[in-house]
Design a protein around this motif. Structure first.
Motif, PDB file in Angstrom:
ATOM      1  N   ALA A  66      39.484  47.727  43.837  1.00 29.68           N
ATOM      2  CA  ALA A  66      40.007  46.532  43.166  1.00 29.68           C
ATOM      3  C   ALA A  66      41.164  45.965  43.967  1.00 29.68           C
ATOM      4  O   ALA A  66      41.775  46.660  44.781  1.00 29.68           O
ATOM      5  CB  ALA A  66      40.475  46.884  41.748  1.00 29.68           C
ATOM      6  N   GLY A  67      41.476  44.702  43.689  1.00 30.44           N
ATOM      7  CA  GLY A  67      42.615  44.085  44.357  1.00 30.44           C
ATOM      8  C   GLY A  67      42.739  42.626  43.985  1.00 30.44           C
ATOM      9  O   GLY A  67      42.024  42.121  43.112  1.00 30.44           O
ATOM     10  N   HIS A  68      43.631  41.980  44.668  1.00 30.45           N
ATOM     11  CA  HIS A  68      43.997  40.603  44.347  1.00 30.45           C
ATOM     12  C   HIS A  68      43.075  39.580  45.009  1.00 30.45           C
ATOM     13  O   HIS A  68      42.604  39.784  46.122  1.00 30.45           O
ATOM     14  CB  HIS A  68      45.439  40.333  44.787  1.00 30.45           C
ATOM     15  N   LEU A  69      42.860  38.503  44.300  1.00 35.37           N
ATOM     16  CA  LEU A  69      42.180  37.336  44.851  1.00 35.37           C
ATOM     17  C   LEU A  69      43.108  36.720  45.887  1.00 35.37           C
ATOM     18  O   LEU A  69      44.282  36.479  45.616  1.00 35.37           O
ATOM     19  CB  LEU A  69      41.899  36.328  43.729  1.00 35.37           C
ATOM     20  N   ASP A  70      42.592  36.507  47.077  1.00 35.25           N
ATOM     21  CA  ASP A  70      43.383  35.897  48.152  1.00 35.25           C
ATOM     22  C   ASP A  70      43.128  34.399  48.219  1.00 35.25           C
ATOM     23  O   ASP A  70      42.093  33.915  47.732  1.00 35.25           O
ATOM     24  CB  ASP A  70      43.017  36.526  49.503  1.00 35.25           C
ATOM     25  N   PRO A  71      44.044  33.666  48.831  1.00 35.73           N
ATOM     26  CA  PRO A  71      43.811  32.230  49.011  1.00 35.73           C
ATOM     27  C   PRO A  71      42.515  31.987  49.793  1.00 35.73           C
ATOM     28  O   PRO A  71      42.139  32.797  50.647  1.00 35.73           O
ATOM     29  CB  PRO A  71      45.017  31.757  49.826  1.00 35.73           C
ATOM     30  N   ASP A  72      41.854  30.900  49.481  1.00 33.79           N
ATOM     31  CA  ASP A  72      40.665  30.447  50.215  1.00 33.79           C
ATOM     32  C   ASP A  72      39.453  31.365  50.083  1.00 33.79           C
ATOM     33  O   ASP A  72      38.628  31.436  50.989  1.00 33.79           O
ATOM     34  CB  ASP A  72      40.982  30.222  51.701  1.00 33.79           C
ATOM     35  N   GLU A  73      39.340  32.109  48.957  1.00 29.30           N
ATOM     36  CA  GLU A  73      38.137  32.909  48.749  1.00 29.30           C
ATOM     37  C   GLU A  73      37.694  32.800  47.291  1.00 29.30           C
ATOM     38  O   GLU A  73      38.486  32.536  46.396  1.00 29.30           O
ATOM     39  CB  GLU A  73      38.337  34.373  49.158  1.00 29.30           C
ATOM     40  N   SER A  74      36.404  33.004  47.094  1.00 30.16           N
ATOM     41  CA  SER A  74      35.846  33.020  45.740  1.00 30.16           C
ATOM     42  C   SER A  74      36.058  34.407  45.136  1.00 30.16           C
ATOM     43  O   SER A  74      36.392  35.367  45.839  1.00 30.16           O
ATOM     44  CB  SER A  74      34.351  32.694  45.787  1.00 30.16           C
ATOM     45  N   LEU A  75      35.807  34.523  43.842  1.00 27.26           N
ATOM     46  CA  LEU A  75      35.910  35.829  43.190  1.00 27.26           C
ATOM     47  C   LEU A  75      34.916  36.823  43.789  1.00 27.26           C
ATOM     48  O   LEU A  75      35.246  37.991  44.015  1.00 27.26           O
ATOM     49  CB  LEU A  75      35.678  35.685  41.682  1.00 27.26           C
ATOM     50  N   GLU A  76      33.704  36.355  44.068  1.00 24.81           N
ATOM     51  CA  GLU A  76      32.703  37.231  44.674  1.00 24.81           C
ATOM     52  C   GLU A  76      33.140  37.685  46.066  1.00 24.81           C
ATOM     53  O   GLU A  76      32.994  38.860  46.417  1.00 24.81           O
ATOM     54  CB  GLU A  76      31.333  36.538  44.768  1.00 24.81           C
ATOM     55  N   GLN A  77      33.678  36.766  46.864  1.00 27.74           N
ATOM     56  CA  GLN A  77      34.169  37.141  48.193  1.00 27.74           C
ATOM     57  C   GLN A  77      35.306  38.157  48.091  1.00 27.74           C
ATOM     58  O   GLN A  77      35.399  39.087  48.895  1.00 27.74           O
ATOM     59  CB  GLN A  77      34.640  35.899  48.954  1.00 27.74           C
ATOM     60  N   ALA A  78      36.157  37.997  47.083  1.00 28.06           N
ATOM     61  CA  ALA A  78      37.287  38.907  46.905  1.00 28.06           C
ATOM     62  C   ALA A  78      36.818  40.327  46.589  1.00 28.06           C
ATOM     63  O   ALA A  78      37.337  41.300  47.160  1.00 28.06           O
ATOM     64  CB  ALA A  78      38.215  38.396  45.804  1.00 28.06           C
ATOM     65  N   ARG A 116      41.719  40.172  35.242  1.00 28.87           N
ATOM     66  CA  ARG A 116      40.776  40.933  36.063  1.00 28.87           C
ATOM     67  C   ARG A 116      39.340  40.475  35.814  1.00 28.87           C
ATOM     68  O   ARG A 116      38.918  40.308  34.678  1.00 28.87           O
ATOM     69  CB  ARG A 116      40.899  42.418  35.730  1.00 28.87           C
ATOM     70  N   PHE A 117      38.609  40.297  36.894  1.00 32.01           N
ATOM     71  CA  PHE A 117      37.182  40.000  36.855  1.00 32.01           C
ATOM     72  C   PHE A 117      36.464  41.237  37.398  1.00 32.01           C
ATOM     73  O   PHE A 117      36.644  41.592  38.563  1.00 32.01           O
ATOM     74  CB  PHE A 117      36.849  38.774  37.710  1.00 32.01           C
ATOM     75  N   ALA A 118      35.674  41.893  36.549  1.00 27.19           N
ATOM     76  CA  ALA A 118      34.981  43.119  36.951  1.00 27.19           C
ATOM     77  C   ALA A 118      33.512  42.826  37.217  1.00 27.19           C
ATOM     78  O   ALA A 118      32.845  42.179  36.413  1.00 27.19           O
ATOM     79  CB  ALA A 118      35.118  44.177  35.869  1.00 27.19           C
ATOM     80  N   PHE A 119      33.043  43.315  38.343  1.00 25.81           N
ATOM     81  CA  PHE A 119      31.676  43.095  38.802  1.00 25.81           C
ATOM     82  C   PHE A 119      30.954  44.431  38.935  1.00 25.81           C
ATOM     83  O   PHE A 119      31.569  45.440  39.251  1.00 25.81           O
ATOM     84  CB  PHE A 119      31.667  42.426  40.182  1.00 25.81           C
ATOM     85  N   THR A 120      29.657  44.406  38.754  1.00 26.50           N
ATOM     86  CA  THR A 120      28.825  45.524  39.152  1.00 26.50           C
ATOM     87  C   THR A 120      27.938  45.028  40.281  1.00 26.50           C
ATOM     88  O   THR A 120      27.807  43.815  40.489  1.00 26.50           O
ATOM     89  CB  THR A 120      27.997  46.092  37.982  1.00 26.50           C
TER      90      THR A 120
END
Length: 162
Positions: free
Chosen positions: A38-50, A89-93
């Motif tokens: 897990a971690g932080h969303l960075d500038p210039d990226e989507s949630l999926e990319q993060a 937080r956005f949790a993905f599987t």
């Protein structure tokens, strides 16, 4: 002057194989903690990319998100500093790919596979209460299609599309 409140946006990967969950052990200001990759969303990226990036950085494994498990909000107050932070937080599987020849991110001590019972027994060492909530939601079958997520080109640094 008004102060604008901004929660800290994070992503997490919930990865399960054979009834065990892929976790990380990390060094934090509050000691050694267990978390999902897990971690932080960075500038210039989507949630999926993060979540793809964070999983690679923290586990040295590729990750392909296939569904959103849920969106979570919590507030953490550090017992050491007294500082309060609200996390969104956005949790993905998804699918865990092959290991790659790279070092783990700074502060990540190791990866480990843990059973549900081991996770329950170690809750005092979890990075946040969201660790178990995300796993419980995963086990309950909560899934939303990735098509629910939309990232406008302007959020990806493409300012000419604003």
């Amino acid at each position: 002057m008004s102060v604008i409140w901004k929660p800290s946006v994070t992503v997490a990967a919930i990865i399960e194989r054979g009834q065990r969950f892929f976790m990380i052990e990390e060094e934090t200001a509050d000691g050694i903690r267990i978390n999902q990759p897990a971690g932080h969303l960075d500038p210039d990226e989507s949630l999926e990319q993060a979540v793809i990036r964070e999983t690679l950085e923290e586990t040295a494994h590729a990750f392909t998100p296939t569904a959103l498990i849920g969106t979570y909000m919590s507030r953490f107050i550090s017992p050491k500093t007294g500082e309060a932070v609200t996390y969104l937080r956005f949790a993905f599987t998804g699918e865990l790919g092959a290991a790659q020849d790279r070092a783990l991110d700074t502060g990540i001590l190791r990866t480990l596979w843990m059973s549900y019972d081991e996770l329950v027994a170690s809750q005092d060492r979890h990075r946040s209460p969201l660790v178990m909530q995300c796993i419980d939601d995963y086990l309950q079958g909560k899934r939303a299609p990735l098509s629910l997520l939309f990232t406008h080109a302007s959020a990806l640094g493409n300012l000419e599309h604003q």
